[in-house]
Design an enzyme around this catalytic site. Structure first.
Site, PDB file in Angstrom:
ATOM      1  N   ARG A   9       0.911  -1.163   0.127  1.00 42.46           N
ATOM      2  CA  ARG A   9       0.031  -0.082   0.141  1.00 42.46           C
ATOM      3  C   ARG A   9       0.959   0.899   0.008  1.00 42.46           C
ATOM      4  NH1 ARG A   9      -0.874   2.346   5.434  1.00 42.46           N
ATOM      5  NH2 ARG A   9      -0.134   1.171   6.816  1.00 42.46           N
ATOM      6  N   HIS A 190       5.376   6.573  -2.404  1.00 43.42           N
ATOM      7  CA  HIS A 190       6.432   6.052  -3.269  1.00 43.42           C
ATOM      8  C   HIS A 190       7.746   5.622  -2.582  1.00 43.42           C
ATOM      9  CE1 HIS A 190       3.540   7.849  -6.303  1.00 43.42           C
ATOM     10  NE2 HIS A 190       4.165   8.930  -5.933  1.00 43.42           N
ATOM     11  N   ARG A 191       7.458   4.972  -1.590  1.00 42.88           N
ATOM     12  CA  ARG A 191       8.611   4.595  -0.656  1.00 42.88           C
ATOM     13  C   ARG A 191       9.587   5.521  -0.222  1.00 42.88           C
ATOM     14  NH1 ARG A 191       4.983   1.707  -0.267  1.00 42.88           N
ATOM     15  NH2 ARG A 191       4.624  -0.500  -0.444  1.00 42.88           N
ATOM     16  N   MET A 192       9.117   6.838  -0.380  1.00 46.73           N
ATOM     17  CA  MET A 192      10.103   7.873  -0.123  1.00 46.73           C
ATOM     18  C   MET A 192       9.835   8.334   1.372  1.00 46.73           C
ATOM     19  SD  MET A 192      12.178   8.777  -2.657  1.00 46.73           S
ATOM     20  CE  MET A 192      12.383   7.008  -2.700  1.00 46.73           C
TER      21      MET A 192
END
Length: 213
Positions: A9, A190-192
């Site tokens: 997610r 965005h996994r940042m």
């Protein structure tokens, strides 16, 4: 069953920047803990406790944080338990708070210091009586043949301590985890992700730095 590699997610609730940080990481931790309580998360004080045995084997279990005092995180346990045995040989310890719903986690690295009998007794007397009785019954981490045998011992102890206060067992105690590192993680799109690591310098002052996700 859905492929577990496809389970994911996006984290979009919030960010974490230098303007959100506090000079003392314990202040920020208490703020985040209060956020978890206010959000009515299940077991907001639950934390994973990681210890290492004499053979270098790590072990983890979940316990409840019971206090934040004198610059440390407090929990209680049977002093014959595996975690207590590990800590007797290696006092280094790590804690982890997984507040998934808030897209947050906190990791603590530090040293465990056994609490005084006075501190332990004060907390023990505040526990519900059935929990006090259970402390006498369970030889934590030891094998037992059946659940029925354990419950039989529990009911026998309840009768024994039916009248008056339940005394503090000599084999029951607690630890204060004094940290030298505390990392705050806030999920990002965005996994940042946002990660800040607080570390004690040689002057015992907290310094922080942003880490890459």
């Amino acid at each position: 069953m859905q492929s577990i590699s496809d389970i994911r997610r996006e984290y979009t609730q919030a960010g974490l920047d230098t303007a959100d940080l506090t000079e003392d990481p314990l202040v920020l931790f208490e703020l985040w803990l209060q956020n978890a309580v206010d959000a009515k998360l299940a077991d907001p004080t639950a934390m994973t406790v990681a210890t290492v045995d004499q053979n270098g084997q790590p072990s983890q279990r979940i316990v409840l944080l019971k206090d934040i005092s004198q610059g440390g995180f407090v929990f209680y346990t049977n002093l014959g338990s595996k975690k207590a045995t590990d800590l007797k040989h290696n006092s280094k310890i790590s804690l982890h708070f997984p507040w998934h719903t808030l897209e947050r986690q906190v990791k603590v690295c530090g040293t465990a210091h056994q609490l005084s009998v006075t501190d332990v007794a004060k907390y023990f007397l505040s526990r519900p009586k059935p929990s006090q009785v259970a402390a006498w019954v369970s030889q934590q981490s030891r094998p037992i043949a059946t659940k029925q045998l354990l419950m039989s011992q529990f009911h026998a102890a309840k009768q024994k301590f039916l009248q008056g206060d339940v005394p503090l067992p000599s084999f029951w105690g607690g630890y204060r985890v004094v940290p030298h590192e505390i990392e705050f993680w806030q999920g990002g799109e965005h996994r940042m992700h946002d990660r800040f690591l607080y570390s004690l310098d040689h002057n015992k002052q907290w310094q922080y730095q942003r880490l890459m996700p």
